[in-house]
Design an enzyme around this catalytic site. Sequence first.
Site, PDB file in Angstrom:
ATOM      1  N   SER A 251       2.060   4.328  -7.516  1.00  0.00           N
ATOM      2  CA  SER A 251       1.745   2.755  -7.975  1.00  0.00           C
ATOM      3  C   SER A 251       2.677   1.811  -7.221  1.00  0.00           C
ATOM      4  CB  SER A 251       2.105   2.701  -9.524  1.00  0.00           C
ATOM      5  OG  SER A 251       2.129   1.206  -9.693  1.00  0.00           O
TER       6      SER A 251
ATOM      7  N   LEU B 186       0.910  -1.242  -0.072  1.00  0.00           N
ATOM      8  CA  LEU B 186      -0.094   0.217   0.021  1.00  0.00           C
ATOM      9  C   LEU B 186       0.832   1.356   0.120  1.00  0.00           C
ATOM     10  CD1 LEU B 186      -2.448  -1.355   2.590  1.00  0.00           C
ATOM     11  CD2 LEU B 186      -2.795  -1.442   0.138  1.00  0.00           C
ATOM     12  N   HIS B 187       0.315   2.172  -0.499  1.00  0.00           N
ATOM     13  CA  HIS B 187       0.975   3.494  -0.596  1.00  0.00           C
ATOM     14  C   HIS B 187       0.240   4.611  -0.389  1.00  0.00           C
ATOM     15  CE1 HIS B 187      -0.699   4.049  -4.811  1.00  0.00           C
ATOM     16  NE2 HIS B 187      -0.272   2.778  -4.955  1.00  0.00           N
TER      17      HIS B 187
ATOM     18  N   LYS C 138      -6.296   5.971 -11.233  1.00  0.00           N
ATOM     19  CA  LYS C 138      -5.284   5.479 -12.126  1.00  0.00           C
ATOM     20  C   LYS C 138      -5.519   4.577 -13.385  1.00  0.00           C
ATOM     21  CE  LYS C 138      -1.639   3.437 -10.689  1.00  0.00           C
ATOM     22  NZ  LYS C 138      -1.051   2.389 -12.018  1.00  0.00           N
TER      23      LYS C 138
ATOM     24  N   ARG D 299       3.962  -0.690  -8.361  1.00  0.00           N
ATOM     25  CA  ARG D 299       4.985  -0.824  -9.327  1.00  0.00           C
ATOM     26  C   ARG D 299       6.184   0.084  -9.613  1.00  0.00           C
ATOM     27  NH1 ARG D 299       0.386  -3.245 -11.758  1.00  0.00           N
ATOM     28  NH2 ARG D 299       0.787  -5.604 -12.700  1.00  0.00           N
TER      29      ARG D 299
ATOM     30  N   GLN E 176     -10.014   0.120 -15.983  1.00  0.00           N
ATOM     31  CA  GLN E 176     -10.545  -0.905 -14.818  1.00  0.00           C
ATOM     32  C   GLN E 176     -11.618  -0.419 -14.196  1.00  0.00           C
ATOM     33  OE1 GLN E 176      -8.175  -3.292 -11.914  1.00  0.00           O
ATOM     34  NE2 GLN E 176      -8.363  -1.588 -10.523  1.00  0.00           N
TER      35      GLN E 176
ATOM     36  N   GLY F 221      -1.810   6.537  -2.189  1.00  0.00           N
ATOM     37  CA  GLY F 221      -2.985   6.531  -2.862  1.00  0.00           C
ATOM     38  C   GLY F 221      -3.988   5.645  -2.494  1.00  0.00           C
ATOM     39  N   HIS F 222      -3.627   4.457  -1.816  1.00  0.00           N
ATOM     40  CA  HIS F 222      -4.516   3.743  -1.267  1.00  0.00           C
ATOM     41  C   HIS F 222      -5.108   4.490  -0.008  1.00  0.00           C
ATOM     42  CE1 HIS F 222      -1.884   0.411  -3.271  1.00  0.00           C
ATOM     43  NE2 HIS F 222      -2.825   0.081  -3.820  1.00  0.00           N
TER      44      HIS F 222
ATOM     45  N   GLN G 292      -5.237 -12.188 -13.230  1.00  0.00           N
ATOM     46  CA  GLN G 292      -5.042 -10.918 -13.828  1.00  0.00           C
ATOM     47  C   GLN G 292      -3.573 -10.858 -14.421  1.00  0.00           C
ATOM     48  OE1 GLN G 292      -6.413  -8.623 -10.432  1.00  0.00           O
ATOM     49  NE2 GLN G 292      -5.220  -7.076 -11.086  1.00  0.00           N
TER      50      GLN G 292
HETATM   51  O1  PAF Z   1      -6.416  -2.342  -8.915  1.00  0.00           O
HETATM   52  C1  PAF Z   1      -6.020  -3.491  -8.343  1.00  0.00           C
HETATM   53  O2  PAF Z   1      -5.065  -3.089  -7.516  1.00  0.00           O
HETATM   54  C2  PAF Z   1      -6.460  -4.574  -8.818  1.00  0.00           C
HETATM   55  O3  PAF Z   1      -6.668  -4.670 -10.240  1.00  0.00           O
HETATM   56  C3  PAF Z   1      -7.676  -5.129  -7.949  1.00  0.00           C
HETATM   57  C4  PAF Z   1      -8.946  -4.257  -8.313  1.00  0.00           C
HETATM   58  C5  PAF Z   1      -7.264  -5.263  -6.575  1.00  0.00           C
HETATM   59  C6  PAF Z   1      -8.216  -6.547  -8.423  1.00  0.00           C
HETATM   60  O4  PAF Z   1      -7.114  -7.480  -8.212  1.00  0.00           O
END
Ligand code: PAF
Length: 286
Positions: A192, A37-38, A156, A194, A160, A40-41, A68
């Site tokens: 992010s 988590l960062h 972001k 990432r 999605q 943004g979360h 995914q």
């Molecule tokens: O945005 C994300 O981190 C993922 O795509 C999610 C929505 C948690 C689904 O795994």
Amino acid sequence: MPGPARIVRTAAAMQRLAKEWQAKKLGVGFVPTMGYLHAGHVSLMQRARKAVGAKGLVVVSIYVNPTQFAPTEDLSKYPRDFARDKKMCADAGVDVIFAPTDKEMYPEGFSTYVIEEKLSRSMEGASRPTHFRGVTTVVAKLFNMVLPTVAIFGAKDFQQAAIVKQMVRDLNFPLRIIVAPIWREADGLAMSSRNKYLSPAQRSQAGVLWLALEQAKTAVAKRAVPAAQLTKMTSWLISTQSETRLDYVEFFDPETLAPEKLVRRGTQMALAVFFGKTRLIDNAKL
Ligand code: PAF
């Protein structure tokens, strides 16, 4: 200070708890995440709290969803730090962390997927063909376990969020989706998990995604500009940075995600850029 969040590990326990809340007519704000988590979360957790109020419950799921990720994407290298995530959730006043195992989410014999067939074809869907099937499947499962009254997604991942909204409409999930604004570092880089993969050289160049969005915003501020021209400008700007490779840039209607040939103020722009093996995405309303 708020106490630590309760940790729930199984779908059955999560559903049991969710049904108790439902019986008491409590609001449940849900933030699905893949952890690491960062800030943004944290802003999404705060938005969830604002939506459900002090009496409601805020649930964060932490689950790195294998469906995914493509076989070519390194799922095992996805960053994880549960101890740190727990602390961040406690500090943000989260009530429950739902952190299921793979066996719990995809038990032996699992064979049902949720597929959105229109919005998920372009951009991220074109670059990562099985990605959104994994997202819609896991999000639908999580909704059925957490039974939220409202769920918060970050802007972001614009595509999605649009796909999840479509799924909620199409499959009649009884909840509201809120899309919360992007959080950025000082140089404009969207937060992010990432970003951790970037080398110092790549990190110093990563602000170029934001510059590309700003450049396009300025270009269309006074007059409409052909998408082809903006694409060229964007490619050129990205190519000025030695560590980058542009994956895609798209200009589209923010509701339908349909590409626009002529780009105006209010058109949505999204881009994906590789820095070595790391692929970053960003977007903005122009
Ligand atoms: O945005 C994300 O981190 C993922 O795509 C999610 C929505 C948690 C689904 O795994």
